[in-house]
Design an enzyme around this catalytic site. Structure first.
Site, PDB file in Angstrom:
ATOM      1  N   CYS A 198       0.839  -1.201   0.000  1.00 21.48           N
ATOM      2  CA  CYS A 198       0.000   0.000   0.000  1.00 21.48           C
ATOM      3  C   CYS A 198       0.872   1.248   0.000  1.00 21.48           C
ATOM      4  O   CYS A 198       1.615   1.488   0.943  1.00 21.48           O
ATOM      5  CB  CYS A 198      -0.935   0.013   1.201  1.00 21.48           C
ATOM      6  SG  CYS A 198      -1.848   1.558   1.336  1.00 21.48           S
ATOM      7  N   CYS A 239       0.331   3.717   3.143  1.00 24.75           N
ATOM      8  CA  CYS A 239       0.583   3.336   4.533  1.00 24.75           C
ATOM      9  C   CYS A 239       1.836   4.061   5.048  1.00 24.75           C
ATOM     10  O   CYS A 239       2.759   4.337   4.280  1.00 24.75           O
ATOM     11  CB  CYS A 239       0.747   1.818   4.655  1.00 24.75           C
ATOM     12  SG  CYS A 239      -0.811   0.986   5.063  1.00 24.75           S
ATOM     13  N   HIS A 256      -4.792   1.662   7.738  1.00 27.64           N
ATOM     14  CA  HIS A 256      -5.100   1.097   6.426  1.00 27.64           C
ATOM     15  C   HIS A 256      -6.533   0.553   6.364  1.00 27.64           C
ATOM     16  O   HIS A 256      -7.224   0.707   5.359  1.00 27.64           O
ATOM     17  CB  HIS A 256      -4.095  -0.008   6.092  1.00 27.64           C
ATOM     18  CG  HIS A 256      -4.291  -0.614   4.746  1.00 27.64           C
ATOM     19  ND1 HIS A 256      -3.754  -0.056   3.602  1.00 27.64           N
ATOM     20  CD2 HIS A 256      -4.990  -1.705   4.344  1.00 27.64           C
ATOM     21  CE1 HIS A 256      -4.114  -0.789   2.554  1.00 27.64           C
ATOM     22  NE2 HIS A 256      -4.858  -1.794   2.977  1.00 27.64           N
ATOM     23  N   ASN A 295     -13.679   8.938  -4.335  1.00 26.45           N
ATOM     24  CA  ASN A 295     -14.293   7.760  -4.923  1.00 26.45           C
ATOM     25  C   ASN A 295     -14.066   6.648  -3.924  1.00 26.45           C
ATOM     26  O   ASN A 295     -12.932   6.398  -3.534  1.00 26.45           O
ATOM     27  CB  ASN A 295     -13.622   7.389  -6.248  1.00 26.45           C
ATOM     28  CG  ASN A 295     -13.863   8.436  -7.315  1.00 26.45           C
ATOM     29  OD1 ASN A 295     -14.912   9.071  -7.358  1.00 26.45           O
ATOM     30  ND2 ASN A 295     -12.885   8.631  -8.182  1.00 26.45           N
ATOM     31  N   HIS A 335      -6.733   1.818   1.088  1.00 21.78           N
ATOM     32  CA  HIS A 335      -6.398   2.788   2.141  1.00 21.78           C
ATOM     33  C   HIS A 335      -7.287   4.037   2.008  1.00 21.78           C
ATOM     34  O   HIS A 335      -7.368   4.619   0.938  1.00 21.78           O
ATOM     35  CB  HIS A 335      -4.920   3.174   2.039  1.00 21.78           C
ATOM     36  CG  HIS A 335      -4.397   3.764   3.295  1.00 21.78           C
ATOM     37  ND1 HIS A 335      -3.426   3.159   4.053  1.00 21.78           N
ATOM     38  CD2 HIS A 335      -4.732   4.903   3.954  1.00 21.78           C
ATOM     39  CE1 HIS A 335      -3.179   3.908   5.123  1.00 21.78           C
ATOM     40  NE2 HIS A 335      -3.957   4.973   5.083  1.00 21.78           N
ATOM     41  N   HIS A 346      -8.778   7.297   1.397  1.00 22.20           N
ATOM     42  CA  HIS A 346      -8.220   8.521   0.827  1.00 22.20           C
ATOM     43  C   HIS A 346      -9.219   9.193  -0.102  1.00 22.20           C
ATOM     44  O   HIS A 346     -10.141   8.559  -0.603  1.00 22.20           O
ATOM     45  CB  HIS A 346      -6.940   8.213   0.050  1.00 22.20           C
ATOM     46  CG  HIS A 346      -7.175   7.461  -1.234  1.00 22.20           C
ATOM     47  ND1 HIS A 346      -7.464   6.116  -1.269  1.00 22.20           N
ATOM     48  CD2 HIS A 346      -7.189   7.864  -2.517  1.00 22.20           C
ATOM     49  CE1 HIS A 346      -7.634   5.731  -2.530  1.00 22.20           C
ATOM     50  NE2 HIS A 346      -7.481   6.774  -3.314  1.00 22.20           N
ATOM     51  N   GLN A 401      -9.310  12.735  -3.095  1.00 22.01           N
ATOM     52  CA  GLN A 401      -8.427  13.379  -4.059  1.00 22.01           C
ATOM     53  C   GLN A 401      -8.794  14.847  -4.249  1.00 22.01           C
ATOM     54  O   GLN A 401      -9.891  15.271  -3.888  1.00 22.01           O
ATOM     55  CB  GLN A 401      -8.532  12.684  -5.420  1.00 22.01           C
ATOM     56  CG  GLN A 401      -8.123  11.225  -5.414  1.00 22.01           C
ATOM     57  CD  GLN A 401      -8.193  10.634  -6.820  1.00 22.01           C
ATOM     58  OE1 GLN A 401      -7.507  11.082  -7.730  1.00 22.01           O
ATOM     59  NE2 GLN A 401      -9.039   9.642  -6.994  1.00 22.01           N
TER      60      GLN A 401
END
Ligand code: ZN
Ligand code: ZN
Ligand code: FE
Length: 317
Positions: free
Chosen positions: A30, A33, A89, A129, A140, A142, A144
């Site tokens: 990942c 991480c 994570h 998304n 993980h 997140h 954007q």
């Protein structure tokens, strides 16, 4: 990479040939991480890093495709960033504490402010998304940020209608919608002192809720400290309801609609968040198929009132 103009629909397309060749990540690795390449081992709660495979760049190459007055093109100038919500994570935004979500809100605000200052950035688009069905490959948690060198078409449309409403009625279109939804409370999901969440009268997606600040303001930077806490807490609230609805980690697209950052005044615009979850029932996906995609008309096979009730009844714990 370049921007290409669609002269029929009159909108820009972001073309990045090399992005399609992104390498597959090794199993179990990942990049978000703590301790991996761009991510510090410790000392952070939330983090923004440059997108490793950006479709917009501060220093884009010159378009190497033949363009002319009809087939226009321009450099794909802008910024693409990733916002890592937590070092954990195996969490989602919904799992995080209100304090941690508040830290995400603060980072969004900071990035909005910083990116706004660049002269080539006309619009800062913050989004997430979530879920494999949306096409997300990294688990993980997140979101954007795309800093666009133009105002994207949906935002333009919202600006045009709210400007017209403001001119004709002397008040904010969105404030009026909030009042109407409050008065006829059938589509309201939840609210607190500063924010309200409802499935609008004209919802496009079965669970496509909107969140509005009750005070008339147009960007994250206008929120007070207290309002930011209220924002974090209503986000947590609706995300828990989503997850509890079908007892799954609910997939969605989440977008923040703020004023443009081209230094023009937008007194008639009102900041809000929109969700587009791809489910219409448990294990049933809503497709944006021919009528939606090819004609631009949404078909809604339920009533927003019934879908709002489902969400209201879904526990937020
Ligand atoms: Zn990770
Ligand atoms: Zn307003
Ligand atoms: Fe919007």
């Amino acid at each position: 990479m370049e921007l290409r103009w669609d002269p029929i629909l009159r909108e820009w397309i972001i073309v990045s040939g090399e992005r399609g060749k992104r390498p597959l990540l090794p199993e179990g690795f990942c990049p978000f991480c703590p301790g991996s390449e761009e991510v510090p081992k410790s000392g952070w709660t939330v983090l923004s890093i440059p997108n490793k495979f950006p479709s917009l760049r501060p220093d884009p190459p010159k378009p190497d495709i033949k363009c002319d007055r009809l087939y226009r093109c321009r450099p794909a100038r802008g910024v693409c960033e990733v916002v890592i919500y937590t070092p954990r994570h195996d969490a989602t935004l919904a799992d995080l504490s209100v304090e941690n979500i508040r830290a995400v809100v603060d980072l969004w605000t900071e990035r909005f402010e910083e990116l706004s200052k660049r002269d080539y950035v006309k619009y800062v688009f913050i989004f997430e998304n979530k879920g494999r069905v949306i096409g997300v490959t990294l688990d993980h948690p997140h979101g954007q940020i795309y800093a666009f060198p133009f105002i994207p078409p949906l935002i333009k449309r919202e600006l045009e209608s709210s400007k017209q409403y403001w001119k004709r009625n002397g008040r904010c279109l969105f404030c009026t919608i909030i009042e109407k939804e409050k008065r006829d409370s059938t589509r309201v999901i939840c609210e607190n002192d500063d924010f309200i969440c409802f499935l609008p009268f004209f919802a496009h997606w079965p669970y496509g809720v909107h969140i509005y600040p009750k005070r008339h303001l147009s960007a994250l930077t206008d929120l007070t400290d207290g309002e930011k806490d209220s924002f974090a807490s209503i986000l947590k609230w609706i995300l828990r309801k989503f997850d509890n609805l079908f007892n799954t980690s609910f997939p969605y697209m989440m977008v923040l609609h703020q004023r443009p950052t081209d230094n023009k005044p937008y007194p008639y615009y009102h900041f809000h968040v929109e969700f587009y979850p791809p489910y219409r029932e448990k294990n049933k996906l809503k497709y944006f198929a021919s009528v939606e995609t090819g004609a631009g008309t949404v078909t809604f096979d339920y009533t927003p009132e019934a879908k709002a009730k489902e969400l209201r009844d879904s526990p937020e714990t």
